[in-house]
Design a protein around this motif. Structure first.
Motif, PDB file in Angstrom:
ATOM      1  N   LEU A 212       0.837  -1.195   0.000  1.00 52.27           N
ATOM      2  CA  LEU A 212       0.000   0.000   0.000  1.00 52.27           C
ATOM      3  C   LEU A 212       0.879   1.256   0.000  1.00 52.27           C
ATOM      4  O   LEU A 212       2.074   1.193   0.303  1.00 52.27           O
ATOM      5  CB  LEU A 212      -0.904  -0.018   1.233  1.00 52.27           C
ATOM      6  N   PRO A 213       0.318   2.417  -0.351  1.00 47.87           N
ATOM      7  CA  PRO A 213       1.110   3.657  -0.396  1.00 47.87           C
ATOM      8  C   PRO A 213       1.804   3.941   0.934  1.00 47.87           C
ATOM      9  O   PRO A 213       1.276   3.649   2.010  1.00 47.87           O
ATOM     10  CB  PRO A 213       0.051   4.724  -0.706  1.00 47.87           C
ATOM     11  N   ARG A 214       3.005   4.492   0.816  1.00 47.58           N
ATOM     12  CA  ARG A 214       3.782   4.821   2.010  1.00 47.58           C
ATOM     13  C   ARG A 214       4.468   6.169   1.806  1.00 47.58           C
ATOM     14  O   ARG A 214       4.690   6.607   0.670  1.00 47.58           O
ATOM     15  CB  ARG A 214       4.822   3.730   2.305  1.00 47.58           C
ATOM     16  N   ALA A 215       4.825   6.800   2.878  1.00 52.26           N
ATOM     17  CA  ALA A 215       5.435   8.130   2.823  1.00 52.26           C
ATOM     18  C   ALA A 215       6.752   8.091   2.061  1.00 52.26           C
ATOM     19  O   ALA A 215       7.543   7.164   2.208  1.00 52.26           O
ATOM     20  CB  ALA A 215       5.662   8.654   4.238  1.00 52.26           C
ATOM     21  N   GLY A 216       6.965   9.093   1.233  1.00 51.52           N
ATOM     22  CA  GLY A 216       8.220   9.217   0.501  1.00 51.52           C
ATOM     23  C   GLY A 216       8.272   8.448  -0.795  1.00 51.52           C
ATOM     24  O   GLY A 216       9.250   8.544  -1.542  1.00 51.52           O
ATOM     25  N   LEU A 217       7.231   7.654  -1.098  1.00 54.18           N
ATOM     26  CA  LEU A 217       7.246   6.838  -2.318  1.00 54.18           C
ATOM     27  C   LEU A 217       6.852   7.682  -3.517  1.00 54.18           C
ATOM     28  O   LEU A 217       5.843   8.387  -3.497  1.00 54.18           O
ATOM     29  CB  LEU A 217       6.276   5.665  -2.169  1.00 54.18           C
ATOM     30  N   ARG A 218       7.657   7.586  -4.559  1.00 56.20           N
ATOM     31  CA  ARG A 218       7.312   8.182  -5.846  1.00 56.20           C
ATOM     32  C   ARG A 218       7.491   7.114  -6.905  1.00 56.20           C
ATOM     33  O   ARG A 218       8.556   6.491  -6.997  1.00 56.20           O
ATOM     34  CB  ARG A 218       8.200   9.398  -6.142  1.00 56.20           C
ATOM     35  N   TRP A 219       6.437   6.888  -7.679  1.00 59.74           N
ATOM     36  CA  TRP A 219       6.568   5.847  -8.699  1.00 59.74           C
ATOM     37  C   TRP A 219       5.648   6.145  -9.884  1.00 59.74           C
ATOM     38  O   TRP A 219       4.676   6.881  -9.769  1.00 59.74           O
ATOM     39  CB  TRP A 219       6.278   4.465  -8.111  1.00 59.74           C
ATOM     40  N   ARG A 220       6.002   5.556 -11.013  1.00 61.16           N
ATOM     41  CA  ARG A 220       5.223   5.686 -12.242  1.00 61.16           C
ATOM     42  C   ARG A 220       5.376   4.397 -13.042  1.00 61.16           C
ATOM     43  O   ARG A 220       6.354   3.660 -12.897  1.00 61.16           O
ATOM     44  CB  ARG A 220       5.712   6.850 -13.109  1.00 61.16           C
ATOM     45  N   THR A 221       4.396   4.150 -13.917  1.00 62.23           N
ATOM     46  CA  THR A 221       4.522   3.070 -14.884  1.00 62.23           C
ATOM     47  C   THR A 221       4.106   3.609 -16.239  1.00 62.23           C
ATOM     48  O   THR A 221       3.169   4.415 -16.342  1.00 62.23           O
ATOM     49  CB  THR A 221       3.685   1.837 -14.485  1.00 62.23           C
ATOM     50  N   TYR A 222       4.802   3.202 -17.290  1.00 59.59           N
ATOM     51  CA  TYR A 222       4.583   3.720 -18.634  1.00 59.59           C
ATOM     52  C   TYR A 222       4.526   2.568 -19.638  1.00 59.59           C
ATOM     53  O   TYR A 222       5.221   1.559 -19.480  1.00 59.59           O
ATOM     54  CB  TYR A 222       5.723   4.661 -19.052  1.00 59.59           C
ATOM     55  N   LYS A 223       3.717   2.781 -20.660  1.00 62.08           N
ATOM     56  CA  LYS A 223       3.577   1.778 -21.719  1.00 62.08           C
ATOM     57  C   LYS A 223       3.813   2.432 -23.069  1.00 62.08           C
ATOM     58  O   LYS A 223       3.223   3.472 -23.373  1.00 62.08           O
ATOM     59  CB  LYS A 223       2.170   1.166 -21.670  1.00 62.08           C
ATOM     60  N   LEU A 224       4.661   1.805 -23.898  1.00 57.36           N
ATOM     61  CA  LEU A 224       4.893   2.248 -25.269  1.00 57.36           C
ATOM     62  C   LEU A 224       4.388   1.172 -26.207  1.00 57.36           C
ATOM     63  O   LEU A 224       4.794   0.009 -26.116  1.00 57.36           O
ATOM     64  CB  LEU A 224       6.377   2.497 -25.527  1.00 57.36           C
ATOM     65  N   ALA A 225       3.485   1.547 -27.104  1.00 55.13           N
ATOM     66  CA  ALA A 225       2.937   0.610 -28.076  1.00 55.13           C
ATOM     67  C   ALA A 225       2.570   1.388 -29.336  1.00 55.13           C
ATOM     68  O   ALA A 225       2.500   2.627 -29.326  1.00 55.13           O
ATOM     69  CB  ALA A 225       1.718  -0.108 -27.511  1.00 55.13           C
ATOM     70  N   LYS A 226       2.305   0.682 -30.427  1.00 50.53           N
ATOM     71  CA  LYS A 226       1.996   1.349 -31.685  1.00 50.53           C
ATOM     72  C   LYS A 226       0.606   1.976 -31.662  1.00 50.53           C
ATOM     73  O   LYS A 226       0.360   2.954 -32.363  1.00 50.53           O
ATOM     74  CB  LYS A 226       2.113   0.349 -32.842  1.00 50.53           C
ATOM     75  N   ARG A 227      -0.322   1.374 -30.893  1.00 50.14           N
ATOM     76  CA  ARG A 227      -1.653   1.938 -30.726  1.00 50.14           C
ATOM     77  C   ARG A 227      -1.847   2.310 -29.271  1.00 50.14           C
ATOM     78  O   ARG A 227      -1.278   1.681 -28.390  1.00 50.14           O
ATOM     79  CB  ARG A 227      -2.751   0.932 -31.127  1.00 50.14           C
ATOM     80  N   TYR A 228      -2.725   3.295 -29.035  1.00 53.64           N
ATOM     81  CA  TYR A 228      -2.991   3.674 -27.647  1.00 53.64           C
ATOM     82  C   TYR A 228      -3.804   2.584 -26.959  1.00 53.64           C
ATOM     83  O   TYR A 228      -3.495   2.169 -25.845  1.00 53.64           O
ATOM     84  CB  TYR A 228      -3.742   5.005 -27.593  1.00 53.64           C
ATOM     85  N   ASP A 229      -4.866   2.143 -27.612  1.00 49.12           N
ATOM     86  CA  ASP A 229      -5.752   1.130 -27.031  1.00 49.12           C
ATOM     87  C   ASP A 229      -5.415  -0.248 -27.571  1.00 49.12           C
ATOM     88  O   ASP A 229      -4.991  -0.402 -28.717  1.00 49.12           O
ATOM     89  CB  ASP A 229      -7.221   1.432 -27.383  1.00 49.12           C
ATOM     90  N   GLN A 230      -5.624  -1.247 -26.742  1.00 47.64           N
ATOM     91  CA  GLN A 230      -5.691  -2.637 -27.178  1.00 47.64           C
ATOM     92  C   GLN A 230      -4.468  -3.045 -28.001  1.00 47.64           C
ATOM     93  O   GLN A 230      -4.576  -3.620 -29.080  1.00 47.64           O
ATOM     94  CB  GLN A 230      -6.967  -2.831 -28.012  1.00 47.64           C
ATOM     95  N   ASP A 231      -3.294  -2.775 -27.496  1.00 44.99           N
ATOM     96  CA  ASP A 231      -2.089  -3.184 -28.207  1.00 44.99           C
ATOM     97  C   ASP A 231      -1.077  -3.731 -27.212  1.00 44.99           C
ATOM     98  O   ASP A 231      -1.057  -3.352 -26.040  1.00 44.99           O
ATOM     99  CB  ASP A 231      -1.485  -1.996 -28.968  1.00 44.99           C
ATOM    100  N   ILE A 232      -0.244  -4.635 -27.700  1.00 47.46           N
ATOM    101  CA  ILE A 232       0.807  -5.223 -26.881  1.00 47.46           C
ATOM    102  C   ILE A 232       1.973  -4.244 -26.788  1.00 47.46           C
ATOM    103  O   ILE A 232       2.322  -3.580 -27.766  1.00 47.46           O
ATOM    104  CB  ILE A 232       1.259  -6.565 -27.479  1.00 47.46           C
TER     105      ILE A 232
END
Length: 489
Positions: free
Chosen positions: A363-383
């Motif tokens: 669960l969230p904790r103090a001082g945590l900074r994080w992100r997740t990113y996805k690169l694909a050829k299409r915005y929706d419904q792509d691997i």
């Protein structure tokens, strides 16, 4: 006489005794029931022409979900209700408001994809039942994320989604359907046998573990979003099947010991919803970009993790947060850091009698900074070509801990040990960023394939790390806002 598959469709209980265990819902509807409105486009859950709605009771609550019938196996319908475009015709022969709106807004041209769009809109219509407001654009886009059209350009279909709630409303007898489905519920393991193969549906963890111990070679089936393609695209005989979709203990979501624990049978949509309630700013975009609504409705977080695809979108952020996987077998439970579960390409630390029981997310904790990113050829419904996740714990601007994980960069979802070491104990500034970025080239040697070249992956991995720094550096507006929100909570 073997026990038949029983489900509700077209106003009556259907009983199926001779269909193969690997027959898809789409093939049964079209070939055996001769309802040809539902179409086959891709046979892999991508185009949405085969979209249907499945209703079932979950904790005594009636749910309606769009799924891709081309990859759903027929025995999974046992105890459920199936709805296709044929069901929308009204008793007096008139069109349903969803269909009428599509006509009025010119939402169909060649018509091949139209039944799938109509069923996705019908599911949205049911969500909106009782509301005088048209669905918001984001709701519409999300509902239609699994439907592709080559003719109309989508605008008139979106117009139809807004128009359908303006027409005279049609109600659905939810109580009647719930009562009917309660009559179809089974109390024990459902075993369906046909063509020399058996399909087992346990209802408890004890039943599941007993079946797993007795048949360690049987195929474990959860959402069928991956296994379904083994059948339709690879033409594999998957043998006997143990279906996890009715195991009550796998459907739970709870909090304990500073962790959010999500059962392996919880759908991707429900699992991401639970995680996004704890991490709305960091995870909502990934939730919306993870496949399509029908895939998220059918697939499970446990199945995604157990499959362990090197290009899976869940594992990088789970690993970056320090998540754990809970395995359960005849000797009890084992809990592993998720990254330790993956031993190599398609190789996992899973004993023959074990199953994935749950995933535990800090669960969230103090001082945590994080992100997740996805690169694909299409915005929706792509691997993904590259999927990245970064998590730092800062103490007075100094990096106390660093966890970096990537998908698409190695044979398994993998941490960046060198880059993490270059960051720990240093201030979160551009010099540290550059040192960690240089280490990424030693942490990974990505391959080239149809989605991206190795050079592209290497460069974009470094670019994503820089994006993370721009968003979370101490003087970044977004970082300050996140700290203020955390403090006020």
């Amino acid at each position: 006489m073997p026990d038949p598959i029983r489900f509700y469709y077209r106003g009556e209980i259907q009983e199926v005794e001779r269909a193969a265990t690997m027959q898809t819902v789409l093939r049964h509807v079209r070939d055996d029931l001769h309802c040809s409105g539902t179409k086959e486009g891709c046979a892999e859950g991508d185009c949405g022409a085969c979209t249907v709605v499945v209703a079932e009771l979950q904790d005594a609550r009636l749910t309606f979900k769009t799924v891709n019938s081309c990859i759903q196996l027929l025995p999974t319908l046992d105890g459920k209700a199936l709805f296709t475009v044929e069901d929308l015709k009204q008793a007096d022969g008139s069109l349903h408001p969803v269909q009428q709106a599509m006509v009025e807004c010119h939402g169909s041209q060649c018509g091949f994809c139209t039944p799938g769009f109509v069923m996705s809109l019908w599911a949205l219509y049911l969500e909106q039942e009782g509301s005088a407001c048209a669905p918001q654009r984001r709701q519409i886009d999300n509902a239609l994320s699994g439907n592709l059209c080559r003719c109309t350009g989508y605008r008139p279909i979106i117009d139809a989604a807004q128009r359908m709630v303006e027409l005279p409303q049609v109600s659905f007898d939810r109580n009647g359907l719930a009562t009917l489905l309660r009559g179809l519920e089974r109390k024990d393991v459902f075993t369906y046998t046909s063509h020399g193969r058996s399909f087992y549906t346990p209802r408890s963890m004890a039943q599941l573990l007993a079946l797993r111990a007795a048949q360690p070679e049987a195929c474990l089936l959860a959402g069928s979003t991956d296994v379904g393609l083994w059948v339709t695209k690879q033409l594999r005989d998957i043998g006997d099947v143990i279906y996890l979709g009715k195991v009550a203990e796998l459907k739970t979501v709870s909090e304990r010991d500073g962790m959010l624990e999500i059962g392996a049978g919880v759908s991707l949509n429900d699992a991401y919803a639970a995680a996004c309630r704890r991490y709305p700013d960091e995870l909502t975009d990934m939730w919306q970009r993870f496949a399509s609504m029908p895939i998220r409705n059918a697939g499970t977080l446990g199945g995604n993790v157990a499959n362990g695809s090197p290009i899976g979108d869940s594992m990088p952020w789970l690993i970056a947060l320090g998540s754990e996987i809970v395995l359960q077998g005849g000797k009890g439970k084992r809990i592993l850091p998720l990254e330790d579960f993956y031993l190599g390409y398609q190789k996992k630390d899973l004993l023959p009698d074990e199953v994935v029981a749950s995933v535990r997310i800090p669960l969230p904790r103090a001082g945590l900074r994080w992100r997740t990113y996805k690169l694909a050829k299409r915005y929706d419904q792509d691997i993904s070509a590259v999927c990245a996740a970064f998590a730092l714990t800062l103490d007075n601007g100094v990096i106390e801990s660093a966890r970096i994980a990537f998908g698409g960069m190695a044979a398994t979802p993998q941490r960046a040990a060198g880059a993490e070491a270059a960051m720990r104990g240093r201030p979160w500034n551009e010099a540290t960023l550059n040192a960690a970025s240089a280490m990424l080239a030693q942490d990974y040697a990505p391959l080239s394939d149809m989605r991206a070249s190795g050079a592209y992956r290497q460069k974009t991995a470094q670019n994503l790390l820089r994006r993370f720094w721009l968003e979370t550096r101490p003087d970044a507006p977004l970082a300050a806002a996140a700290v203020n929100v955390f403090a006020s909570a």
